[in-house]
Design an enzyme around this catalytic site. Sequence first.
Site, PDB file in Angstrom:
ATOM      1  N   GLY A 152      85.431 -58.457 -37.063  1.00  0.00           N
ATOM      2  CA  GLY A 152      84.198 -58.288 -36.316  1.00  0.00           C
ATOM      3  C   GLY A 152      84.286 -58.562 -34.824  1.00  0.00           C
ATOM      4  N   LYS A 172      69.954 -67.889 -37.821  1.00  0.00           N
ATOM      5  CA  LYS A 172      69.264 -66.691 -37.344  1.00  0.00           C
ATOM      6  C   LYS A 172      67.848 -66.543 -37.898  1.00  0.00           C
ATOM      7  CE  LYS A 172      73.548 -64.249 -36.354  1.00  0.00           C
ATOM      8  NZ  LYS A 172      74.362 -63.018 -36.543  1.00  0.00           N
ATOM      9  N   ASP A 196      67.698 -61.514 -56.089  1.00  0.00           N
ATOM     10  CA  ASP A 196      66.380 -61.468 -55.451  1.00  0.00           C
ATOM     11  C   ASP A 196      66.464 -61.322 -53.935  1.00  0.00           C
ATOM     12  OD1 ASP A 196      67.433 -64.049 -55.320  1.00  0.00           O
ATOM     13  OD2 ASP A 196      65.466 -65.007 -55.241  1.00  0.00           O
ATOM     14  N   SER A 236      84.013 -70.118 -31.586  1.00  0.00           N
ATOM     15  CA  SER A 236      83.341 -68.996 -30.924  1.00  0.00           C
ATOM     16  C   SER A 236      84.059 -68.538 -29.654  1.00  0.00           C
ATOM     17  CB  SER A 236      81.905 -69.384 -30.566  1.00  0.00           C
ATOM     18  OG  SER A 236      81.282 -68.334 -29.850  1.00  0.00           O
ATOM     19  N   ALA A 271      73.266 -61.100 -48.061  1.00  0.00           N
ATOM     20  CA  ALA A 271      71.854 -60.831 -47.777  1.00  0.00           C
ATOM     21  C   ALA A 271      71.268 -61.915 -46.881  1.00  0.00           C
ATOM     22  CB  ALA A 271      71.063 -60.732 -49.087  1.00  0.00           C
ATOM     23  N   ASN A 297      69.304 -63.157 -33.070  1.00  0.00           N
ATOM     24  CA  ASN A 297      70.595 -63.662 -32.598  1.00  0.00           C
ATOM     25  C   ASN A 297      70.634 -63.830 -31.074  1.00  0.00           C
ATOM     26  OD1 ASN A 297      70.856 -60.988 -31.672  1.00  0.00           O
ATOM     27  ND2 ASN A 297      73.060 -60.949 -32.108  1.00  0.00           N
TER      28      ASN A 297
END
Length: 284
Positions: A252, A80, A169, A29, A142, A101
Site C-alpha cells: 500500500g 478512523k 454483520d 509511519s 470491514a 483519515n
Amino acid sequence: MVDTYVEPLAVAAHDIDRYAVVGNPIAHSKSPFIHTAFAKQTQQNISYERVLAPLDGFEATIRSLMQQGFKGVNVTVPFKFEAYALCDHHTEQAKLAGAVNTIKFTEHGIWGDNTDGDGLIADITHNLNTPIKGKRVLLLGAGGAAEGVFQPLLAQHPAKLVVANRTLDKAEKMVSKSFDAAIKSVACTFEDLKNQQFDIVINATSAGLSDMALPIPSSVFAENCLAYDMMYGRETPFMVQARASGAQVADGLGMLIEQAAEAFSGWRGVRPETKSVMEMVGAL
C-alpha cells in the site's frame, strides 16, 4: 507522545504550520517523509509529526493538538471511526465512508475528509495500470480502511464486489450502503470464499501489523490476479500467500502517497506531484 520530524524549510518556528499523523502503533509511519517532500516540492512552510495516541485517548489527543496550534492531522489505525464521530463537518467522501483519515482544524470547527479511496484507485489504475471496471473484486475486512475504499471501488464499476470479514454483520452493514444497485455487491465470511475466484484481491485488514495470516483459501487468486495489501513496508502473510499462488503482488505504499497528496491538497490548496516522492520513499 509526539515524534517530531525535521522541519522542511529553514524559517522561524512561528511561521511554520504544524501537522501530524495520529495512530497506534505509529512509529512505522512514513507519512512524515512524504509530507516533508511535498512541502519542499511546493514551497510550503510546514512541519509534520508522528503522534502516538492511547487506545482510549484519541479525542483527548486531538483536543491537545488543537490547543497546541496544529492546523490538521492524518488519522490511521485504529481511529478512523472515532475521527468521524469527532468532526463537526464532513466531506461527501467522508460521509460515504463513515470514516475519516484527514482532519482540518478551522475557526468553524473540525472538518473531516476521507482520501483513502482516491489514493487506492489512483495507485491501482494509474501506478499499477490495472483497470477495475468489469473485474471481480474481493475486499478483505470491514473496518475503517475498508469503509474508506468501498464506495470508490463501486464507482469504478467492477463486475462484482465481495466484502469478506471475520464477522458477517459488519460486512453486511458495509454492503447495505452501496449507492449502485446495478453492481453486484455481496457480504460474506472468510469461510464463504471457498470456490470463489477474483481478479483483484485487496487486503484492508490490519492483520499484517501482527504478521497474522488470514483464513482465506489460496484459490481466491485467479490467473493474473492483482493481490493488493493496504499495509506497506513489510512482506505480510497475505502477500506471501498471494505470491505463492502466482498473483501479482503490491503493497500500500503507492496508496499511502496518493492519499497523502489529496490530504496535502486539502490543507494547502496545492496538489503535489507523487511519482518522485514514491521513488524517494521506496528507497528508504
